[in-house]
Write a protein that holds these residues in place. Structure first.
Motif, short mmCIF file in Angstrom:
data_model
loop_
_atom_site.label_atom_id
_atom_site.label_comp_id
_atom_site.label_asym_id
_atom_site.label_seq_id
_atom_site.Cartn_x
_atom_site.Cartn_y
_atom_site.Cartn_z
N HIS A 34 48.03 35.10 50.03
CA HIS A 34 46.74 35.80 50.15
C HIS A 34 46.40 36.58 48.89
O HIS A 34 45.23 36.66 48.51
N ARG A 35 47.41 37.15 48.26
CA ARG A 35 47.16 37.85 46.98
C ARG A 35 46.62 36.89 45.94
O ARG A 35 45.67 37.21 45.22
N LEU A 36 47.23 35.72 45.84
CA LEU A 36 46.78 34.73 44.86
C LEU A 36 45.37 34.25 45.19
O LEU A 36 44.51 34.17 44.32
N GLU A 37 45.12 33.98 46.46
CA GLU A 37 43.78 33.56 46.88
C GLU A 37 42.75 34.64 46.55
O GLU A 37 41.66 34.34 46.05
N GLY A 38 43.09 35.89 46.83
CA GLY A 38 42.18 37.00 46.55
C GLY A 38 41.93 37.16 45.06
O GLY A 38 40.80 37.41 44.63
N PHE A 39 42.99 36.99 44.26
CA PHE A 39 42.86 37.10 42.81
C PHE A 39 41.92 36.00 42.29
O PHE A 39 41.05 36.26 41.45
N ILE A 40 42.09 34.80 42.81
CA ILE A 40 41.23 33.68 42.40
C ILE A 40 39.79 33.92 42.82
O ILE A 40 38.85 33.73 42.04
N GLN A 41 39.59 34.37 44.06
CA GLN A 41 38.23 34.63 44.55
C GLN A 41 37.57 35.76 43.77
O GLN A 41 36.37 35.71 43.47
N ALA A 42 38.33 36.77 43.40
CA ALA A 42 37.77 37.89 42.64
C ALA A 42 37.28 37.41 41.28
O ALA A 42 36.20 37.79 40.83
N GLY A 43 38.06 36.57 40.62
CA GLY A 43 37.65 36.05 39.33
C GLY A 43 36.40 35.21 39.42
O GLY A 43 35.52 35.27 38.56
N SER A 44 36.30 34.45 40.49
CA SER A 44 35.10 33.64 40.71
C SER A 44 33.91 34.55 40.96
O SER A 44 32.83 34.36 40.39
N PHE A 45 34.09 35.57 41.79
CA PHE A 45 33.02 36.51 42.11
C PHE A 45 32.53 37.25 40.87
O PHE A 45 31.33 37.45 40.68
N LEU A 46 33.46 37.61 40.01
CA LEU A 46 33.12 38.36 38.80
C LEU A 46 32.57 37.47 37.68
O LEU A 46 32.17 37.96 36.63
N GLY A 47 32.58 36.16 37.93
CA GLY A 47 32.04 35.24 36.94
C GLY A 47 33.00 34.92 35.80
O GLY A 47 32.58 34.43 34.76
N LEU A 48 34.30 35.20 35.99
CA LEU A 48 35.28 34.89 34.96
C LEU A 48 35.58 33.40 34.89
O LEU A 48 35.99 32.88 33.85
N ALA A 49 35.39 32.70 36.01
CA ALA A 49 35.60 31.25 36.06
C ALA A 49 34.85 30.71 37.27
O ALA A 49 34.72 31.39 38.29
N SER A 50 34.38 29.50 37.14
CA SER A 50 33.69 28.87 38.27
C SER A 50 34.70 28.30 39.25
O SER A 50 35.88 28.11 38.92
N LYS A 51 34.24 28.03 40.43
CA LYS A 51 35.09 27.44 41.47
C LYS A 51 35.66 26.11 40.98
O LYS A 51 36.84 25.82 41.17
N ASP A 52 34.82 25.31 40.31
CA ASP A 52 35.27 24.01 39.80
C ASP A 52 36.35 24.17 38.73
O ASP A 52 37.33 23.43 38.70
N GLU A 53 36.18 25.16 37.85
CA GLU A 53 37.18 25.42 36.81
C GLU A 53 38.52 25.80 37.44
O GLU A 53 39.58 25.33 37.00
N LEU A 54 38.46 26.64 38.45
CA LEU A 54 39.68 27.10 39.10
C LEU A 54 40.36 25.98 39.87
O LEU A 54 41.59 25.87 39.86
N GLN A 55 39.57 25.12 40.51
CA GLN A 55 40.15 23.98 41.20
C GLN A 55 40.80 23.02 40.22
O GLN A 55 41.87 22.47 40.47
N SER A 56 40.16 22.83 39.09
CA SER A 56 40.71 21.96 38.05
C SER A 56 42.01 22.54 37.49
O SER A 56 42.99 21.81 37.27
N LEU A 57 42.04 23.85 37.27
CA LEU A 57 43.24 24.52 36.80
C LEU A 57 44.37 24.36 37.81
O LEU A 57 45.51 24.03 37.45
N MET A 58 44.06 24.55 39.08
CA MET A 58 45.06 24.40 40.13
C MET A 58 45.61 22.97 40.15
O MET A 58 46.83 22.76 40.24
N ALA A 59 44.74 21.99 40.05
CA ALA A 59 45.16 20.59 40.06
C ALA A 59 46.07 20.29 38.86
O ALA A 59 47.08 19.60 38.99
N ARG A 60 45.70 20.81 37.70
CA ARG A 60 46.50 20.56 36.49
C ARG A 60 47.88 21.19 36.61
O ARG A 60 48.90 20.55 36.32
N VAL A 61 47.95 22.44 37.04
CA VAL A 61 49.23 23.13 37.17
C VAL A 61 50.09 22.44 38.23
O VAL A 61 51.30 22.25 38.05
#
Length: 101
Positions: A34-61
């Protein structure tokens, strides 16, 4: 002041840590997930990364850690729980009769 690159690097670090633990047989605690999910959602909300960018990052890792896509791994895990067909008919006969020669 933290930058977008700092945020993405931290997401990558946290994802890699969680995926490596999973690969090594350690299930992440609900709190850590939940901490990781919240951290990811916060970055998306703040405009640090788009949802697609974060999904792509997750897939790559995930691919770097497991050597396969998330979908491939999910498919393998679903198939690993298929029950074998076991013939229990030998136990239809009472035990005291099975022991006779």
């Amino acid at each position: 002041m933290r930058t977008r690159e700092d945020y993405l690097e931290e997401v990558e670090t946290r994802l890699a840590r969680m995926f490596r633990a999973s690969r090594d047989g350690h299930k992440a605690s609900p709190v850590d997930r939940h901490r990781l999910e919240g951290f990811i959602q916060a970055g998306s909300f703040l405009g640090l990364a788009s949802k697609d960018e974060l999904q792509s990052l997750m897939a790559r890792v995930h691919f770097e850690v497991f050597g396969k896509s998330i979908e491939e791994r999910q498919s393998e895990q679903a198939n690993s729980w298929v029950l074998e067909s076991i013939d229990y008919s030998q136990y239809d006969q009472p035990a005291y009769e099975r022991g006779r020669i």
